[in-house]
Design an enzyme around this catalytic site. Structure first.
Site, PDB file in Angstrom:
ATOM      1  N   GLN A 106     -16.678  -0.658 -47.882  1.00 52.66           N
ATOM      2  CA  GLN A 106     -16.722  -0.423 -49.325  1.00 52.66           C
ATOM      3  C   GLN A 106     -17.475   0.850 -49.691  1.00 52.66           C
ATOM      4  OE1 GLN A 106     -19.048  -4.210 -49.995  1.00 52.66           O
ATOM      5  NE2 GLN A 106     -20.156  -2.947 -51.445  1.00 52.66           N
ATOM      6  N   CYS A 124     -17.967  -5.256 -53.584  1.00 58.76           N
ATOM      7  CA  CYS A 124     -17.757  -6.329 -52.617  1.00 58.76           C
ATOM      8  C   CYS A 124     -16.848  -7.406 -53.188  1.00 58.76           C
ATOM      9  CB  CYS A 124     -19.096  -6.925 -52.220  1.00 58.76           C
ATOM     10  SG  CYS A 124     -20.026  -7.558 -53.610  1.00 58.76           S
ATOM     11  N   HIS A 171     -23.579 -11.221 -53.461  1.00 61.11           N
ATOM     12  CA  HIS A 171     -22.654 -10.476 -52.607  1.00 61.11           C
ATOM     13  C   HIS A 171     -21.375 -11.272 -52.357  1.00 61.11           C
ATOM     14  CE1 HIS A 171     -21.347  -7.528 -49.808  1.00 61.11           C
ATOM     15  NE2 HIS A 171     -21.563  -8.242 -48.726  1.00 61.11           N
TER      16      HIS A 171
END
Lengths: 230, 128
Positions: free
Chosen positions: A19, A25, A168
């Site tokens: 990323q 994410c 995340h």
């Protein structure tokens, strides 16, 4: 349920992606779950576009209006599914490649590779998560990534890891029953998690997290997606 | 061979962070120059092909790197079944790491509203 299971062995998981310095994410977690669901539905593994989500998805959570998808500044996988249902689908990586920066939306509906028809939130019970993983394919997961900054390998099973601070987005691709721990001199079950920080991070881009303890809140934000086949 | 002597890594005078706190940190980071920690930092730079444009930035990142070595040791103690250490993120503060590499918003209740798509999944049979 099988003792251990890994969607990578069955060809349902694309290569580990990167990323870059972009907090997207959530987009990688979303595409991973759609790639898996599409593989199960069609037998074809497609590499799908995160950049479309980064550039075009501004969907807000229906309960929390302040949780809106905002490219490199973050988002939610469930918002992304809602966007893709509305937009008509997702392009593949080749037609809408990743740049790691938010730009102008260049989505072309005629280039849609996969359509999303629905999604579902998976119960917090980790046996249920395993059952949905086996039956429906890789699952989008949110977790607290505080231990991931220094993670190199092995089964992560921190003594303390905040379950509420989910920050995340990752992809659950399998589980194992016997992750050997040198220090504890025992085997323990673990989840196999695909990350989006490149292959040089963790175990070739993957994270092993111990299973059965709701570790780092990994059981609180789990979702599966359904694709539409013509 | 690394030097395993214990070295002072805390401020001598326990200075509190003030408007000039940045300078204190900067000066403090100079203490790491020439230490085994800097040697490890140089290996890290080489391994991950890191580039810092100014000397100040190099010294600042060295200070962050040293803090992250301590953090990795703490994580290792708290998470003994995994291996923790130097990663490509070892020159980032927690805030930078979170801002650059994470990005999930809010971990609260995400259950859908009644009647909307994305309902809660029904329980599956998981016996045996």
């Amino acid at each position: 349920l099988p003792e251990s299971f890994d969607w990578r062995d069955k060809g349902a998981v694309t290569e580990v992606k990167m990323q870059g310095t972009c907090g997207a994410c959530w987009a990688f977690s979303t595409t991973g779950s759609i790639e898996g669901a599409n593989f199960i539905a069609t037998g074809k593994l497609l590499n799908l576009s995160e950049q479309q989500l980064v550039d075009c998805d501004h969907t807000c959570d229906k309960k929390d209006k302040e949780s809106c998808n905002s490219g490199c500044k973050g988002g939610l996988m469930t918002n992304a599914y809602n966007y893709l249902i509305e937009a008509g689908g997702i392009e593949d990586e080749d037609s809408y490649p990743y740049t790691g920066k938010r730009g102008e939306c260049k989505f072309q509906p005629d280039k849609v590779a996969v359509k999303v028809s629905n999604f579902t939130n998976i119960p917090v019970d980790e046996q249920q998560i395993a059952a949905y993983l086996v039956n429906h394919g890789p699952l989008a997961v949110g977790l607290n990534a505080v231990f991931m900054q220094t993670y190199i390998g092995g089964v992560s099973c921190p003594l303390i890891c905040g379950k509420r601070w989910v920050n995340h987005g990752v992809l659950l691709v399998g589980y194992g029953s016997k992750g050997f721990s040198i220090l504890r001199l025992s085997n323990q079950p673990y989840w196999i998690i695909k990350n989006s920080w490149g292959k040089r991070w963790g175990e070739h881009g993957y994270y092993k997290l111990c299973r059965g303890h709701g570790m780092c809140g990994m059981n609180t934000m789990v979702s599966a997606v359904m694709t539409q086949t013509s | 061979q690394e030097d395993f002597k214990i070295r002072q890594v805390t401020d001598q005078n326990h200075q509190t962070t003030t408007a000039h706190g940045g300078d204190n940190h900067h000066n403090h980071n100079h203490n790491y120059l020439g230490t085994p920690a800097e040697h490890r930092f140089k290996s890290f730079i080489q391994q991950y092909d890191k580039k810092y444009t100014t000397r100040e930035e190099y010294i600042h990142r060295l200070g962050v790197f040293v803090k992250n070595l301590i953090k990795a040791a703490e994580h290792q103690a708290l998470d003994p079944t995994a291996v923790h250490g130097v990663t490509q993120f070892s020159d980032l503060t927690s805030e930078e790491f979170e801002r650059m590499y994470m990005g999930v918003k809010g971990g609260g209740d995400r259950s859908p509203l009644l009647g909307e798509v994305g309902s809660h999944a029904p329980p599956l049979e998981v016996k045996d």
